[in-house]
Design a protein around this motif. Structure first.
Motif, short mmCIF file in Angstrom:
data_model
loop_
_atom_site.label_atom_id
_atom_site.label_comp_id
_atom_site.label_asym_id
_atom_site.label_seq_id
_atom_site.Cartn_x
_atom_site.Cartn_y
_atom_site.Cartn_z
N ALA A 1 0.82 -1.21 0.00
CA ALA A 1 0.00 0.00 0.00
C ALA A 1 0.85 1.26 0.00
CB ALA A 1 -0.93 -0.01 1.21
N ASP A 2 1.97 1.26 0.76
CA ASP A 2 2.83 2.43 0.88
C ASP A 2 4.24 1.96 1.24
OD1 ASP A 2 4.25 4.72 1.67
OD2 ASP A 2 2.43 5.72 2.35
N PRO A 3 5.18 1.94 0.29
CA PRO A 3 6.54 1.45 0.56
C PRO A 3 7.23 2.17 1.71
CG PRO A 3 6.20 1.66 -1.79
CD PRO A 3 5.00 2.28 -1.13
N ARG A 4 7.00 3.47 1.86
CA ARG A 4 7.64 4.22 2.94
C ARG A 4 7.14 3.73 4.30
NH1 ARG A 4 6.34 8.50 6.05
NH2 ARG A 4 8.07 9.76 6.88
N GLN A 5 5.84 3.61 4.44
CA GLN A 5 5.28 3.11 5.69
C GLN A 5 5.73 1.67 5.96
OE1 GLN A 5 1.05 3.60 5.81
NE2 GLN A 5 1.14 5.83 5.76
N GLY A 6 5.81 0.90 4.89
CA GLY A 6 6.25 -0.48 5.03
C GLY A 6 7.68 -0.56 5.53
N PHE A 7 8.54 0.33 5.04
CA PHE A 7 9.94 0.34 5.47
C PHE A 7 10.05 0.74 6.94
CE2 PHE A 7 14.08 2.43 6.03
CZ PHE A 7 14.92 1.39 5.66
N ILE A 8 9.29 1.75 7.36
CA ILE A 8 9.31 2.17 8.76
C ILE A 8 8.85 1.03 9.66
CG2 ILE A 8 8.28 3.73 10.46
CD1 ILE A 8 8.18 5.86 8.27
N PHE A 9 7.80 0.35 9.23
CA PHE A 9 7.29 -0.79 9.99
C PHE A 9 8.34 -1.90 10.07
CE2 PHE A 9 4.43 -4.66 10.08
CZ PHE A 9 4.16 -4.57 11.43
N ALA A 10 9.06 -2.12 8.96
CA ALA A 10 10.09 -3.15 8.92
C ALA A 10 11.23 -2.83 9.89
CB ALA A 10 10.64 -3.31 7.50
N VAL A 11 11.56 -1.54 10.03
CA VAL A 11 12.59 -1.15 10.99
C VAL A 11 12.16 -1.52 12.40
CG1 VAL A 11 13.78 0.82 12.04
CG2 VAL A 11 13.54 0.69 9.56
N GLY A 12 10.89 -1.29 12.71
CA GLY A 12 10.37 -1.67 14.02
C GLY A 12 10.46 -3.17 14.25
#
Length: 241
Positions: free
Chosen positions: A126-137
């Motif tokens: 849905a949103d690669p940027r949000q996905g990346f932030i979530f992946a960092v978590g």
């Protein structure tokens, strides 16, 4: 791109493993990592998994949710008996029992990471940027587990060691691949059931494996430091997410 982000979330297991390999005092690091994992998993369960179970219960019902949580505990208890040489006594508390903790921790984390990988992939789609932030978590959550698994499995054969560490590392990516292949068919009910089972497995790890190990360890200072570090990692990941 979505699969790359999902892979990043899981490969952090190797960061924790590398930290253990570079250390010269593996026994103290083992105590530290187990205390760290206890705190991190307990925090993860309270702040992330239990709210997810509550959300799932709104769709599948509280009774059904509880059954699958208990089922997760029972499943890991069953797997517990399949792992040899894990009697916890004064002679083998830091050897066979440590290997046992590493094995069943890996089993629980694999299932949990598959669910997380599916979630990371969906958010990234849905949103690669949000996905990346979530992946960092997610990556911050995984570092203590990499430390735990590496420190407890280092006395095993190279083949077993590599197989366990690779399986845990790639389980998040497998979740992403699974979501990619079945995203059009997977219902919210099935996802809710997987979350409940994973929560039950984490409950087992926290209260019946990690906590007894920490309580029997005389390294009080290390336990406190590890617990604080584990909580801070989860807190940091929640701030990032």
């Amino acid at each position: 791109m979505e699969l790359f982000i999902t892979f990043f979330a899981g490969i952090s297991i190797l960061f924790g493993a590398a930290f253990i390999r570079l250390s010269h005092n593996t026994e103290k690091i083992e105590h530290l990592s187990i205390a760290m994992a206890l705190s991190a998993l307990l925090s993860l369960m309270i702040f992330d998994l239990l709210p997810d179970v509550a959300e799932s219960a709104e769709g599948i019902g509280w009774v059904v949710s509880l059954i699958f949580v208990v089922g997760g505990v029972a499943l890991l208890k069953f797997l517990d008996h399949l792992v040899p040489d894990h009697d916890d006594n004064e002679k083998n508390h830091d050897t066979e029992n440590a290997v046992h903790i590493g094995l069943i921790s890996a089993l629980a984390v694999i299932l949990h990471n598959i669910v997380e990988g599916m979630t990371v992939y969906s958010v990234s789609l849905a949103d690669p940027r949000q996905g990346f932030i979530f992946a960092v978590g997610i990556a911050l959550h995984n570092i203590p587990m990499g430390m735990l698994i590496e420190s407890t499995m280092e006395k095993e054969t190279k083949t077993a060691h590599t197989l366990v560490l690779s399986s845990v590392t790639l389980s998040t990516l497998f979740g992403g691949l699974l979501m990619r292949s079945i995203s059009g068919y997977l219902s919210e009910t099935v996802i809710g059931i997987l979350v409940c089972v994973a929560t039950g497995m984490i409950i087992y790890i926290v209260f019946l494996e990690l906590l007894p190990h920490v309580l029997k360890t005389k390294e009080t200072v290390l336990n406190l430091i590890g617990a604080a570090m584990g909580f801070l990692l989860v807190f940091a990941s929640s701030m990032i997410g």
